[in-house]
Enzyme design. Structure first.
Site, PDB file in Angstrom:
ATOM      1  N   GLY A 125       1.510   8.641   9.565  1.00  0.00           N
ATOM      2  CA  GLY A 125       0.882   9.370   8.465  1.00  0.00           C
ATOM      3  C   GLY A 125      -0.633   9.200   8.494  1.00  0.00           C
ATOM      4  N   HIS A 126      -1.089   7.987   8.767  1.00  0.00           N
ATOM      5  CA  HIS A 126      -2.527   7.748   8.861  1.00  0.00           C
ATOM      6  C   HIS A 126      -3.131   8.548  10.009  1.00  0.00           C
ATOM      7  CE1 HIS A 126      -1.939   4.506   6.004  1.00  0.00           C
ATOM      8  NE2 HIS A 126      -3.241   4.376   5.923  1.00  0.00           N
ATOM      9  N   ARG A 127      -2.415   8.539  11.136  1.00  0.00           N
ATOM     10  CA  ARG A 127      -2.941   9.259  12.298  1.00  0.00           C
ATOM     11  C   ARG A 127      -3.029  10.756  11.996  1.00  0.00           C
ATOM     12  NH1 ARG A 127       0.614   8.282  16.828  1.00  0.00           N
ATOM     13  NH2 ARG A 127      -0.155   6.159  16.938  1.00  0.00           N
TER      14      ARG A 127
END
Ligand code: SF4
Lengths: 294, 206
Positions: free
Chosen positions: B40-42
């Site tokens: 999700g961060h990526r």
């Protein structure tokens, strides 16, 4: 072939291991709670026990990370269902993923897709040992969580770095990486020739019960010194400081090549989940890890 | 802890609710909380793709839960924090892009995150690692699911929570970092412990 009776035993030990701590880990945490002197650390131990109570009451995995399932199988050459073990273990993992339920923790390499049932290439992981002439089966299950697998490493030292090098490697690893792996940790240290054997022995050390010691007096002495030394750092539960650091340090070793000194370290978190079961040739069994198994 | 003594933060979070909090303080969260991990961060940072949920003033949890599908919807079975440090390379940019206010995880984070917390007035807090059933019982309801393509642990689960905690502030809005402070104490004590042990492990065949 999948043996359904064997499968139900394996499924039982999987559920039991996911939901409740093995008795030795539970008792070691109780002792640490009793000996803790700092208020925040004491409160964190209360959170841990509150969580364990809820997991038992609701029959839910005590930690959401139920890990990659790893089986250490010691099978007698005369055990009648030897041929069925591998398929049965895989089936038990697949079915337990739904029934317990377990988190989906098996990701295919390169496609990086989650398989969704905790099986895949060499997953679950199975290590075999053969017991000559025996007709029984012993299985240790370890749930390798992500956070507690992260600090694991092994390194081949030059012999002149000596056991001093081994000690430094352990301390550096625990302080740099262990503090994020949900302490108080169970620390397994392996000493051998190469990276692989040292790592494997460190895993075997981790599987050994808390409170037991290596029979070799020097190894035992080092276990105690390492534990006391790590405790003096005061890492505390969840790395938030306290009056102790680790649940235990266990060492296993193999004679090593004169030109190398391999050292491996594998840690388990406060929620070190291992289960062990002894199965007879008629498929009667005893769960050895959980005194009041559910 | 008795509910009346708890310091409770409610979403949407405004700066005033968190500015005076210091590292080591214990708080609880009521309102909306979404899980967001590595993938999700990526996706947010590298591809600028956002979930269909406005993170401004909200709170994320580094966690990969076990969720059960029932005829009535999703049921949260077990949800504890995951190692925050894995998100370190992305968290500064994530805070900047989303204006999220509280990041919850386990273990410490580094200078990249601490600087972003200072600049954008955000907190990193830890929930006691592994206490996943306690956390699940503090989730009132799963209200949304985004990015199901990541699989159960990595998906973006949106939850309403009540008195979610204890949350221990590990990075405050001034950028103070509890784990970095602790780590420097640990390193000093480590050197003392090594000095004591090393003379006893000089095993050789001389
Ligand atoms: S380190 Fe252990 S207790 Fe912590 S989240 Fe991972 S599996 Fe759970």
């Amino acid at each position: 072939m999948v043996n359904s009776k064997l499968e139900s035993i394996i499924s039982k030990i999987i559920a039991c291991t996911a939901i409740e701590l093995p008795t030795d880990v539970y008792e070691s945490l109780q002792t640490m709670q009793k000996n803790e002197t700092q208020p925040l650390a004491s409160e964190l131990y209360s959170c841990i026990f509150d969580n364990l109570d809820k997991a038992t009451a609701l029959k839910r995995p005590l930690c959401q990370d139920t890990g990659v399932l790893q089986f250490f199988v010691k099978c007698g050459t005369k055990f009648p269902f030897l041929d069925d073990i591998e398929e049965t273990l895989i089936a038990a993992v697949r079915n337990s993923t739904k029934s317990v339920p377990l988190r989906h923790n098996s990701v295919d390499c390169f496609t990086e897709r989650n398989t969704g049932d905790n099986t895949g290439a060499l997953s679950p992981w199975i290590e075999w040992e053969i017991a000559k002439g025996m007709n029984d089966l012993h299985i240790d299950l370890y749930m390798a969580g992500g956070g507690c697998s992260l600090p694991g490493r092994s390194k081949v030292l030059m012999p002149l770095e000596g056991y001093e090098g081994v000690v430094k490697f352990v301390f550096d690893t625990i302080v740099e990486w262990g503090i994020n792996a949900c302490p108080p940790l169970v620390v397994g240290v392996g000493i051998g020739t190469c990276a692989a054997t040292a790592a494997l022995l460190s895993k075997k050390a981790l599987l050994r019960k808390i409170g037991t010691h290596n029979q070799d007096p020097k190894a035992r002495d080092m276990e105690i010194r390492l534990k006391n030394g790590l405790d003096s750092i005061g890492i505390g539960p969840l790395g938030l400081t306290g009056s102790q650091s680790v649940q235990c340090v266990n060492i296993e070793f193999a004679s090593h090549h004169p030109a190398t000194l391999g050292v491996g370290i594998t840690v388990g978190c406060w929620a070190t989940r291992r289960g062990s079961v002894h199965i007879n040739s008629d498929l009667t069994y005893t769960i050895l890890s959980h005194a009041n198994s559910i | 802890m008795d509910n009346s003594k708890k310091k409770i933060i409610t979403t949407p979070i405004c700066d005033e609710q968190i500015l005076d909090l210091k590292i080591g303080d214990i708080v609880y969260l009521t309102g909306m909380l979404a899980t967001c991990r590595d993938d999700g961060h990526r996706r947010v940072v590298e591809s600028s793709r956002f979930p269909n949920f406005d993170l401004r003033g909200m709170s994320i949890l580094h966690a990969g839960p076990i969720v059960k599908t029932t005829p009535y919807g999703y049921e949260m079975i077990s949800i504890g924090p995951t190692t925050s440090r894995r998100m370190e390379a992305y968290e500064g940019a994530f805070i900047e892009k989303t204006s999220v206010k509280i990041i919850i995880g386990k273990g410490g984070m580094g200078t990249n995150t601490a600087e972003a917390c200072k600049k954008h007035k955000a907190l990193h807090c830890i929930f006691p690692g592994g206490c996943a059933v306690t956390a699940a019982t503090e989730v009132e309801k799963i209200v949304g699911l985004e990015w199901e393509d990541f699989g159960m642990p990595e998906a973006f689960w949106i939850m309403s929570v009540k008195n979610f905690g204890p949350l221990i502030v590990s990075i405050d809005t001034n950028g103070n970092n509890l784990f970095e402070l602790n780590k420097s104490t640990f390193n000093i004590k480590k050197d003392l412990a090594l000095r004591e042990i090393l003379p006893h492990v000089h095993f050789s065949h001389n």
